[in-house]
Design a protein around this motif. Structure first.
Motif, PDB file in Angstrom:
ATOM      1  N   SER A   1       0.790  -1.247   0.000  1.00  0.00           N
ATOM      2  CA  SER A   1       0.000   0.000   0.000  1.00  0.00           C
ATOM      3  C   SER A   1       0.818   1.292   0.000  1.00  0.00           C
ATOM      4  O   SER A   1       0.498   2.206  -0.761  1.00  0.00           O
ATOM      5  CB  SER A   1      -0.962   0.015   1.182  1.00  0.00           C
TER       6      SER A   1
ATOM      7  N   ALA B   1       6.469  -0.928   3.397  1.00  0.00           N
ATOM      8  CA  ALA B   1       5.424  -1.256   4.380  1.00  0.00           C
ATOM      9  C   ALA B   1       6.015  -1.715   5.711  1.00  0.00           C
ATOM     10  O   ALA B   1       5.345  -1.665   6.734  1.00  0.00           O
ATOM     11  CB  ALA B   1       4.518  -2.351   3.836  1.00  0.00           C
TER      12      ALA B   1
ATOM     13  N   GLY C   1       4.512   0.171   8.819  1.00  0.00           N
ATOM     14  CA  GLY C   1       4.296  -0.481  10.110  1.00  0.00           C
ATOM     15  C   GLY C   1       5.648  -0.816  10.733  1.00  0.00           C
ATOM     16  O   GLY C   1       6.599  -1.134  10.017  1.00  0.00           O
TER      17      GLY C   1
ATOM     18  N   ARG D   1      -3.596   6.052   6.441  1.00  0.00           N
ATOM     19  CA  ARG D   1      -4.088   4.768   6.935  1.00  0.00           C
ATOM     20  C   ARG D   1      -3.453   4.490   8.287  1.00  0.00           C
ATOM     21  O   ARG D   1      -2.487   5.133   8.691  1.00  0.00           O
ATOM     22  CB  ARG D   1      -3.767   3.654   5.964  1.00  0.00           C
ATOM     23  N   ARG D   2      -4.022   3.527   8.961  1.00  0.00           N
ATOM     24  CA  ARG D   2      -3.507   3.191  10.289  1.00  0.00           C
ATOM     25  C   ARG D   2      -2.291   2.310  10.131  1.00  0.00           C
ATOM     26  O   ARG D   2      -2.405   1.153   9.764  1.00  0.00           O
ATOM     27  CB  ARG D   2      -4.594   2.444  11.054  1.00  0.00           C
TER      28      ARG D   2
ATOM     29  N   ALA E   1       0.567   0.004  11.580  1.00  0.00           N
ATOM     30  CA  ALA E   1       0.451  -0.906  12.712  1.00  0.00           C
ATOM     31  C   ALA E   1       1.791  -1.037  13.430  1.00  0.00           C
ATOM     32  O   ALA E   1       2.829  -0.645  12.906  1.00  0.00           O
ATOM     33  CB  ALA E   1       0.014  -2.269  12.201  1.00  0.00           C
TER      34      ALA E   1
ATOM     35  N   ASN F   1       8.262  -7.254  11.400  1.00  0.00           N
ATOM     36  CA  ASN F   1       7.308  -6.156  11.168  1.00  0.00           C
ATOM     37  C   ASN F   1       5.959  -6.511  11.834  1.00  0.00           C
ATOM     38  O   ASN F   1       5.819  -7.601  12.386  1.00  0.00           O
ATOM     39  CB  ASN F   1       7.169  -5.953   9.655  1.00  0.00           C
ATOM     40  N   PRO F   2       4.948  -5.643  11.738  1.00  0.00           N
ATOM     41  CA  PRO F   2       3.697  -5.876  12.475  1.00  0.00           C
ATOM     42  C   PRO F   2       2.959  -7.176  12.189  1.00  0.00           C
ATOM     43  O   PRO F   2       2.322  -7.739  13.071  1.00  0.00           O
ATOM     44  CB  PRO F   2       2.843  -4.677  12.103  1.00  0.00           C
ATOM     45  N   CYS F   3       2.962  -7.635  10.964  1.00  0.00           N
ATOM     46  CA  CYS F   3       2.193  -8.882  10.739  1.00  0.00           C
ATOM     47  C   CYS F   3       3.053 -10.133  10.758  1.00  0.00           C
ATOM     48  O   CYS F   3       2.578 -11.252  10.513  1.00  0.00           O
ATOM     49  CB  CYS F   3       1.424  -8.762   9.432  1.00  0.00           C
TER      50      CYS F   3
ATOM     51  N   GLU G   1       5.519 -11.270   8.880  1.00  0.00           N
ATOM     52  CA  GLU G   1       6.063 -11.938   7.691  1.00  0.00           C
ATOM     53  C   GLU G   1       7.454 -11.456   7.325  1.00  0.00           C
ATOM     54  O   GLU G   1       8.094 -12.001   6.437  1.00  0.00           O
ATOM     55  CB  GLU G   1       5.122 -11.755   6.490  1.00  0.00           C
TER      56      GLU G   1
ATOM     57  N   THR H   1      -1.580  -9.075   2.470  1.00  0.00           N
ATOM     58  CA  THR H   1      -2.282  -8.424   1.346  1.00  0.00           C
ATOM     59  C   THR H   1      -3.705  -7.993   1.700  1.00  0.00           C
ATOM     60  O   THR H   1      -4.605  -8.059   0.860  1.00  0.00           O
ATOM     61  CB  THR H   1      -2.307  -9.316   0.064  1.00  0.00           C
ATOM     62  N   GLY H   2      -3.881  -7.534   2.929  1.00  0.00           N
ATOM     63  CA  GLY H   2      -5.208  -7.144   3.419  1.00  0.00           C
ATOM     64  C   GLY H   2      -5.942  -6.178   2.506  1.00  0.00           C
ATOM     65  O   GLY H   2      -7.124  -6.378   2.217  1.00  0.00           O
ATOM     66  N   THR H   3      -5.274  -5.140   2.038  1.00  0.00           N
ATOM     67  CA  THR H   3      -5.973  -4.167   1.188  1.00  0.00           C
ATOM     68  C   THR H   3      -5.718  -4.398  -0.289  1.00  0.00           C
ATOM     69  O   THR H   3      -6.629  -4.236  -1.100  1.00  0.00           O
ATOM     70  CB  THR H   3      -5.533  -2.724   1.507  1.00  0.00           C
ATOM     71  N   ILE H   4      -4.488  -4.746  -0.646  1.00  0.00           N
ATOM     72  CA  ILE H   4      -4.241  -4.868  -2.088  1.00  0.00           C
ATOM     73  C   ILE H   4      -5.054  -6.023  -2.684  1.00  0.00           C
ATOM     74  O   ILE H   4      -5.416  -5.976  -3.853  1.00  0.00           O
ATOM     75  CB  ILE H   4      -2.735  -4.955  -2.449  1.00  0.00           C
TER      76      ILE H   4
ATOM     77  N   ALA I   1      -9.059  -2.578   9.516  1.00  0.00           N
ATOM     78  CA  ALA I   1      -7.667  -2.141   9.601  1.00  0.00           C
ATOM     79  C   ALA I   1      -7.168  -1.679   8.245  1.00  0.00           C
ATOM     80  O   ALA I   1      -6.230  -0.909   8.153  1.00  0.00           O
ATOM     81  CB  ALA I   1      -6.783  -3.279  10.096  1.00  0.00           C
ATOM     82  N   HIS I   2      -7.765  -2.168   7.191  1.00  0.00           N
ATOM     83  CA  HIS I   2      -7.165  -1.903   5.874  1.00  0.00           C
ATOM     84  C   HIS I   2      -7.960  -0.892   5.085  1.00  0.00           C
ATOM     85  O   HIS I   2      -9.120  -0.977   4.951  1.00  0.00           O
ATOM     86  CB  HIS I   2      -7.046  -3.206   5.107  1.00  0.00           C
TER      87      HIS I   2
HETATM   88  O1  CDP Z   1      -2.399  -5.010   1.461  1.00  0.00           O
HETATM   89  P1  CDP Z   1      -1.427  -4.023   2.003  1.00  0.00           P
HETATM   90  O2  CDP Z   1      -0.282  -3.719   1.091  1.00  0.00           O
HETATM   91  O3  CDP Z   1      -2.115  -2.758   2.438  1.00  0.00           O
HETATM   92  O4  CDP Z   1      -0.788  -4.569   3.371  1.00  0.00           O
HETATM   93  P2  CDP Z   1      -0.657  -6.044   4.012  1.00  0.00           P
HETATM   94  O5  CDP Z   1      -0.066  -6.982   3.009  1.00  0.00           O
HETATM   95  O6  CDP Z   1      -1.943  -6.443   4.623  1.00  0.00           O
HETATM   96  O7  CDP Z   1       0.383  -5.797   5.165  1.00  0.00           O
HETATM   97  C1  CDP Z   1       1.781  -5.715   4.880  1.00  0.00           C
HETATM   98  C2  CDP Z   1       2.474  -4.954   5.948  1.00  0.00           C
HETATM   99  O8  CDP Z   1       2.086  -3.573   5.886  1.00  0.00           O
HETATM  100  C3  CDP Z   1       2.147  -5.337   7.370  1.00  0.00           C
HETATM  101  O9  CDP Z   1       2.826  -6.451   7.820  1.00  0.00           O
HETATM  102  C4  CDP Z   1       2.579  -4.096   8.103  1.00  0.00           C
HETATM  103  O10 CDP Z   1       3.988  -4.052   8.190  1.00  0.00           O
HETATM  104  C5  CDP Z   1       2.096  -3.012   7.177  1.00  0.00           C
HETATM  105  N1  CDP Z   1       0.727  -2.535   7.539  1.00  0.00           N
HETATM  106  C6  CDP Z   1       0.577  -1.519   8.475  1.00  0.00           C
HETATM  107  O11 CDP Z   1       1.560  -1.046   9.004  1.00  0.00           O
HETATM  108  N2  CDP Z   1      -0.667  -1.061   8.815  1.00  0.00           N
HETATM  109  C7  CDP Z   1      -1.775  -1.571   8.283  1.00  0.00           C
HETATM  110  N3  CDP Z   1      -2.970  -1.111   8.638  1.00  0.00           N
HETATM  111  C8  CDP Z   1      -1.658  -2.617   7.339  1.00  0.00           C
HETATM  112  C9  CDP Z   1      -0.389  -3.081   6.984  1.00  0.00           C
END
Ligand code: CDP
Length: 568
Positions: free
Chosen positions: A75, A90, A119, A164-165, A167, A271-273, A275, A418-421, A567-568
């Motif tokens: 994102s 990210a 994050g 965006r928030r 994390a 990182n926050p999630c 991975e 990949t929550g949002t993408i 969150a996304h």
């Molecule tokens: O889909 P998107 O690229 O938005 O993000 P994601 O694949 O869901 O998350 C990838 C990484 O982005 C997470 O592990 C965090 O490091 C960061 N992230 C964040 O800081 N805050 C969020 N609300 C979502 C993701």
């Protein structure tokens, strides 16, 4: 009103308009998604100039894979490319050293990262424990958990102004004297900007298997404060996870066995999630290939996949050169190791298109085949880039150096959530199975109903589509108990809670085997799951060689932002 030429779902349009597309001072959207994709492709391709290549030629190639939704970068790259502060990564990790000055320097750095949409992970284990001495003031220390609360509060305020928030991940070693307070914290306090994880060592797991004691060590002077039964702490971890979904567990010795640059430092955080394990002050830019786009005539088009993996890897390497880093130390570290993380999304969709159930033996085999292929092709690309552009600056002394393999990047593969993408690309997220086949999701003021598009297609083609079927599906969310649906289809569309924990772990392990960094995966469990089951999952994850694990029991309490869809 913006005019859409490409086809997006209403949900994707809403997400794009709220968070991604450029706006003027009045808050009106002033670009179309095509223009956004051009903005991203053109901006990143500028890096080609540094290597005497033709930026417009590469901008076109980048645009083609992005606008076809076969590849999307994380994102921050979509949101920030082309802006004055184009921060494209990210994932970040910042150090937390044991002094007020260092702690608040990190808080400031974290604020800047959060503001840019990134994050951050923090390991608080270097902080002296609660009740320990503070020589300069003659007072007593308040401990890691109290500082984590300050970081959480600060995040609350900063994110109000951001796109965006961002994390946070809060981490503590299992041998820190405050470990029990840390493990229990989510049972009593919200800390909604933090995911938390316990760093578990091989020594701790050995003590657990032998039902032995292990030492808690004061990081200030290395003294053993006391000894605890490993099982006592492990049971507390299980209890908290069962109740709240936190903490996750990070197997740090496994991570460091694969640390490509041990001469630069030891990895202590992700990182926050989870991975992306990173060194202190390191960052990573992620991107994901949408596997739902590669099924042609009943099999995967590996030729197209190879073509795209090569371009995507180059895109991510270029992105490092044009990123505006909010913290100079991070710029130095990221440009030293040049870590990038190419992964996949749309895996569940891809399997459905191939007619393979998520928990079938063939799915596990294919996971390995696909990820091995992606890893090999992206490593080949990194090697080609190394020949033209040079190896990553910290190469000498790295694992790559020892293997005699020239690489442009210390790592090239990561599997992100990949929550949002995945919403933008309208595919299933990461490597997760479907959670539900029909559900509602609220994004700001709008409620969206999502019904699995592949299921509708099957229902129409195989003659079980009816108003009644859709209504039953809306009620149940899964196909279980719906009589009109053939058994074969029920097997093909199994949802997360119908797949056993062991099968979830198996899928994570298949992808981890061919991923340089780590794999984002949640082991989703039904509400009735017993605590012993959670314990078994942690132990199996360790034995399978996973780098970490996140468990979430349906219906358990959670204040954690990344486990809820908003969150996304
Ligand atoms: O889909 P998107 O690229 O938005 O993000 P994601 O694949 O869901 O998350 C990838 C990484 O982005 C997470 O592990 C965090 O490091 C960061 N992230 C964040 O800081 N805050 C969020 N609300 C979502 C993701």
């Amino acid at each position: 009103m913006i005019h859409y030429i490409m086809v997006f779902t209403d949900r994707a349009k809403t997400v794009l308009e709220i968070r991604y597309l450029l706006k003027n001072e009045k808050g009106e959207v002033i670009e179309t998604p095509e223009q956004m994709f051009h903005r991203v492709a053109n901006y990143v391709a500028q890096a080609e100039e540094l290597y005497q290549e033709n930026p417009s030629e590469w901008a076109e190639k980048f645009y083609e894979i992005i606008s076809s939704l076969r590849f999307l970068p994380n994102s921050p790259a979509l949101m920030n490319a082309g802006k004055p502060k184009a921060q494209l990564a990210a994932c970040f990790v910042l150090p937390v050293e044991d002094s007020i000055e260092a702690i608040f320097k990190t808080l400031k750095d974290a604020a800047l990262i959060l503001q840019s949409g990134g994050g951050t992970g923090f390991n608080f284990s270097h902080l002296r424990p609660k009740g320990d001495v503070v020589r300069s003031t003659g007072g007593i220390a308040s401990g890691p958990v109290s500082f984590m609360k300050i970081f959480d509060k600060a995040s609350d305020i900063i994110k109000q102004g951001g796109a965006r928030r961002g994390a946070n991940m809060g981490i503590l070693r299992v041998d820190h004297p405050d470990i029990l307070e840390f493990v229990r914290i989510k049972r009593f306090e919200n800390l909604s900007n933090f995911n938390i994880s316990v760093v578990v060592t091989d020594a701790f797991m050995d003590a657990l298997f032998k039902d032995d004691y292990y030492p808690l060590i004061n990081p200030r002077n290395g003294e053993v404060v006391k000894k605890l039964k490993a099982k006592e702490v492990f049971d507390e971890i299980v209890e908290s996870t069962w109740e709240t979904g936190d903490p996750g567990v990070i197997f740090i010795d496994t991570i460091n066995r694969y640390n490509p640059t041990p001469h630069i430092g030891q990895i202590e955080s992700t990182n926050p999630c989870g991975e992306q394990p990173l060194l202190p002050y390191e960052a990573c830019i992620l991107g994901s290939i949408n596997l739902s786009k590669y099924v042609k005539g009943g099999s995967i088009d590996f030729q197209m996949l190879e073509h795209d993996v090569k371009i995507a890897t180059r895109f991510l390497d270029d992105a490092i050169d044009v990123t505006h880093y909010p913290v100079p130390e991070v710029e130095k570290m990221h440009k030293g190791n040049r870590k990038i993380g190419l992964g996949v999304m749309g895996w569940a969709d891809c399997l459905v298109e191939l007619g393979i159930p998520y928990n079938h033996k063939k799915a596990f085999q294919l996971a390995e085949t696909v990820m091995k292929f992606i890893k090999e092709k992206s490593h080949e690309t990194s090697q080609e880039l190394a020949r033209k552009r040079g190896v990553f600056p910290n190469f000498k002394g790295s694992l790559w150096d020892k293997r005699g393999t020239m690489m442009r990047n210390a790592t090239t593969t990561t599997i992100a959530p990949t929550g949002t993408i995945s919403i933008i690309a309208d595919c299933s997220s990461g490597i997760e199975p479907y959670f539900l086949l029909a559900y509602k999701q609220r994004i700001l003021d709008t409620e969206f109903e999502i019904i699995n598009k592949y299921l509708i297609d099957f229902a129409q083609k195989q003659g079980f589509y009816s108003e009644e079927f859709i209504n039953e599906l809306r009620q149940k969310g899964t196909l279980r108990g719906i009589k009109s649906v053939p058994l074969k289809i029920k097997k093909l569309f199994k949802t997360a809670l119908e797949i056993t924990p062991m099968q979830h772990i198996e899928m994570q392990a298949c992808f981890q085997k061919y991923t340089d960094n780590a794999v984002s995966k949640t082991i989703n469990l039904p509400q009735r799951t017993k605590k012993q089951e959670v314990a078994k999952i942690f132990i199996l994850a360790y034995k399978k060689g996973l780098k970490g694990i996140t468990v979430f029991r349906y219906g358990s309490k959670t204040g954690t932002l990344l486990k809820v869809s908003d969150a996304h």
